[in-house]
Motif scaffolding. Structure first.
Motif, mmCIF file in Angstrom:
data_model
loop_
_atom_site.group_PDB
_atom_site.id
_atom_site.type_symbol
_atom_site.label_atom_id
_atom_site.label_comp_id
_atom_site.label_asym_id
_atom_site.label_seq_id
_atom_site.Cartn_x
_atom_site.Cartn_y
_atom_site.Cartn_z
ATOM 1 N N TYR A 3 63.130 57.681 45.545
ATOM 2 C CA TYR A 3 62.864 57.557 44.116
ATOM 3 C C TYR A 3 62.991 58.915 43.435
ATOM 4 O O TYR A 3 62.549 59.940 43.967
ATOM 5 C CB TYR A 3 61.468 56.991 43.881
ATOM 6 C CG TYR A 3 61.384 55.508 44.188
ATOM 7 C CD1 TYR A 3 61.638 54.554 43.206
ATOM 8 C CD2 TYR A 3 61.079 55.072 45.477
ATOM 9 C CE1 TYR A 3 61.577 53.194 43.495
ATOM 10 C CE2 TYR A 3 61.018 53.716 45.773
ATOM 11 C CZ TYR A 3 61.271 52.784 44.774
ATOM 12 O OH TYR A 3 61.221 51.443 45.068
ATOM 13 N N VAL A 4 63.596 58.885 42.229
ATOM 14 C CA VAL A 4 63.834 60.087 41.434
ATOM 15 C C VAL A 4 63.321 59.854 40.017
ATOM 16 O O VAL A 4 63.656 58.838 39.391
ATOM 17 C CB VAL A 4 65.344 60.423 41.368
ATOM 18 C CG1 VAL A 4 65.564 61.728 40.606
ATOM 19 C CG2 VAL A 4 65.960 60.490 42.753
ATOM 20 N N THR A 5 62.521 60.768 39.495
ATOM 21 C CA THR A 5 62.090 60.681 38.102
ATOM 22 C C THR A 5 63.121 61.349 37.198
ATOM 23 O O THR A 5 63.870 62.231 37.623
ATOM 24 C CB THR A 5 60.734 61.364 37.883
ATOM 25 O OG1 THR A 5 60.870 62.771 38.137
ATOM 26 C CG2 THR A 5 59.672 60.778 38.796
ATOM 27 N N TYR A 6 63.134 60.927 35.939
ATOM 28 C CA TYR A 6 64.088 61.492 34.988
ATOM 29 C C TYR A 6 63.527 61.355 33.575
ATOM 30 O O TYR A 6 62.489 60.725 33.355
ATOM 31 C CB TYR A 6 65.445 60.780 35.091
ATOM 32 C CG TYR A 6 65.400 59.302 34.771
ATOM 33 C CD1 TYR A 6 65.602 58.838 33.472
ATOM 34 C CD2 TYR A 6 65.129 58.360 35.766
ATOM 35 C CE1 TYR A 6 65.555 57.482 33.171
ATOM 36 C CE2 TYR A 6 65.074 57.010 35.476
ATOM 37 C CZ TYR A 6 65.289 56.576 34.173
ATOM 38 O OH TYR A 6 65.222 55.233 33.884
ATOM 39 N N SER A 49 64.378 71.822 36.420
ATOM 40 C CA SER A 49 63.224 70.953 36.711
ATOM 41 C C SER A 49 63.250 69.662 35.898
ATOM 42 O O SER A 49 62.226 69.194 35.405
ATOM 43 C CB SER A 49 61.907 71.710 36.485
ATOM 44 O OG SER A 49 61.801 72.805 37.379
ATOM 45 N N VAL A 50 64.432 69.059 35.783
ATOM 46 C CA VAL A 50 64.572 67.825 35.002
ATOM 47 C C VAL A 50 64.408 66.571 35.855
ATOM 48 O O VAL A 50 64.473 65.455 35.323
ATOM 49 C CB VAL A 50 65.937 67.785 34.277
ATOM 50 C CG1 VAL A 50 65.995 68.862 33.209
ATOM 51 C CG2 VAL A 50 67.091 67.927 35.266
ATOM 52 N N ASN A 51 64.206 66.738 37.158
ATOM 53 C CA ASN A 51 63.941 65.605 38.050
ATOM 54 C C ASN A 51 62.859 65.992 39.041
ATOM 55 O O ASN A 51 62.636 67.169 39.309
ATOM 56 C CB ASN A 51 65.192 65.200 38.849
ATOM 57 C CG ASN A 51 66.394 64.908 37.995
ATOM 58 O OD1 ASN A 51 67.372 65.647 38.010
ATOM 59 N ND2 ASN A 51 66.335 63.828 37.231
ATOM 60 N N ALA A 52 62.189 64.978 39.574
ATOM 61 C CA ALA A 52 61.286 65.152 40.711
ATOM 62 C C ALA A 52 61.543 63.979 41.641
ATOM 63 O O ALA A 52 61.713 62.845 41.178
ATOM 64 C CB ALA A 52 59.830 65.186 40.264
ATOM 65 N N GLU A 53 61.570 64.223 42.957
ATOM 66 C CA GLU A 53 61.999 63.163 43.856
ATOM 67 C C GLU A 53 61.355 63.261 45.235
ATOM 68 O O GLU A 53 60.924 64.327 45.668
ATOM 69 C CB GLU A 53 63.529 63.169 44.027
ATOM 70 C CG GLU A 53 64.120 64.466 44.536
ATOM 71 C CD GLU A 53 64.585 65.399 43.423
ATOM 72 O OE1 GLU A 53 64.705 64.947 42.265
ATOM 73 O OE2 GLU A 53 64.806 66.585 43.705
ATOM 74 N N ALA A 54 61.325 62.089 45.895
ATOM 75 C CA ALA A 54 61.006 61.976 47.320
ATOM 76 C C ALA A 54 62.173 61.224 47.939
ATOM 77 O O ALA A 54 62.459 60.084 47.546
ATOM 78 C CB ALA A 54 59.697 61.229 47.535
#
Length: 239
Positions: free
Chosen positions: A50-53, A168-173
């Motif tokens: 999963y990736v946030t945006y 830092s435009v995404n955060a992911e696992a």
């Protein structure tokens, strides 16, 4: 054999033994981890997870179990990690571990990477059954703190890194195959789950996310389970 020749021979033998020992303990792969989404470019998709945006993010953290590997007829590598950037940018600030079958035997190699720089591998004891937690924090001014810990073994490694082009435009696992080719061979790993995946202190499900599954053309290599708060499973399907 003269004393000098014997000494030279002994030095040569010692050097060879040392080189052999070092090569045996070194990680089999030092390739860079992939930095972007193949889903945006073609049918293959090398990231699973999963990736946030849609915003900027300061910190991401997640825990995952270390599963057993089946390296029978499989010389692939599977790499779970957490990080910032990469889906909508050309950098990734990431930390994780390789589940490595490249030698035909299970290995677990920990690393940190500030893409587009190559990975830096570090040696800490890890084995199947352990739990691992990774955290990446943007401290501002393109400075990052990246931490990986194994509470089962009781160790923690922390790195302070700088990457001037980070956004830092995404955060992911993520779970990712590592190696040559557009979508490399994926090591066959047992049941694995990401838990406690948070972004800026909130469950990752609190944000707009993209769910990604590892595929090679129409072949699914690993499926990404439904996101439940801050947890999801990764399941191996195909090398």
């Amino acid at each position: 054999m003269s004393p000098r020749s014997r000494t030279l021979a002994l030095l040569a033998t010692t050097a060879l033994s040392l080189a052999t020992a070092l090569s045996a303990t070194a990680p089999a792969t030092a390739a860079s981890h992939y930095h972007g989404s193949h889903a945006r470019k073609h049918a293959d998709n090398i990231w699973g997870g999963y990736v946030t945006y849609g915003s900027t993010f300061k910190t991401v953290s997640g825990t995952w179990n270390i599963p057993a590997l089946d390296c029978t007829n499989n010389k692939g590598i599977a790499s779970p990690w957490v990080g910032l950037d990469g889906w909508d940018s050309d950098t990734v600030e990431q930390i994780g571990i390789d589940f490595d079958c490249s030698t035909g035997k299970p290995q677990y190699n920990t690393w940190v990477e500030m893409y587009p720089q190559n990975s830096i591998y570090f040696s800490e004891p890890v084995q199947a059954g352990d739990s691992m937690t990774g955290t990446v924090t943007d401290n501002g001014s393109h400075r990052f703190t990246l931490t990986l810990s194994d509470p089962t073994k009781g160790w923690t490694k922390t790195y302070q890194k700088t990457l001037s082009s980070s956004t830092s435009v995404n955060a992911e696992a993520i779970m990712e195959p590592i190696g040559s080719g557009s979508v490399p061979t994926l090591a066959k790993f047992g049941p694995m789950q990401f838990t406690g995946v948070t972004v800026d202190g909130q469950p990752i499900s609190s944000y707009a996310t993209h769910q990604s599954t590892v595929t090679r053309g129409t072949t699914v290599l690993a499926t990404t389970g439904a996101l439940s708060g801050s947890a999801f499973a990764m399941t191996w399907r195909h090398a």
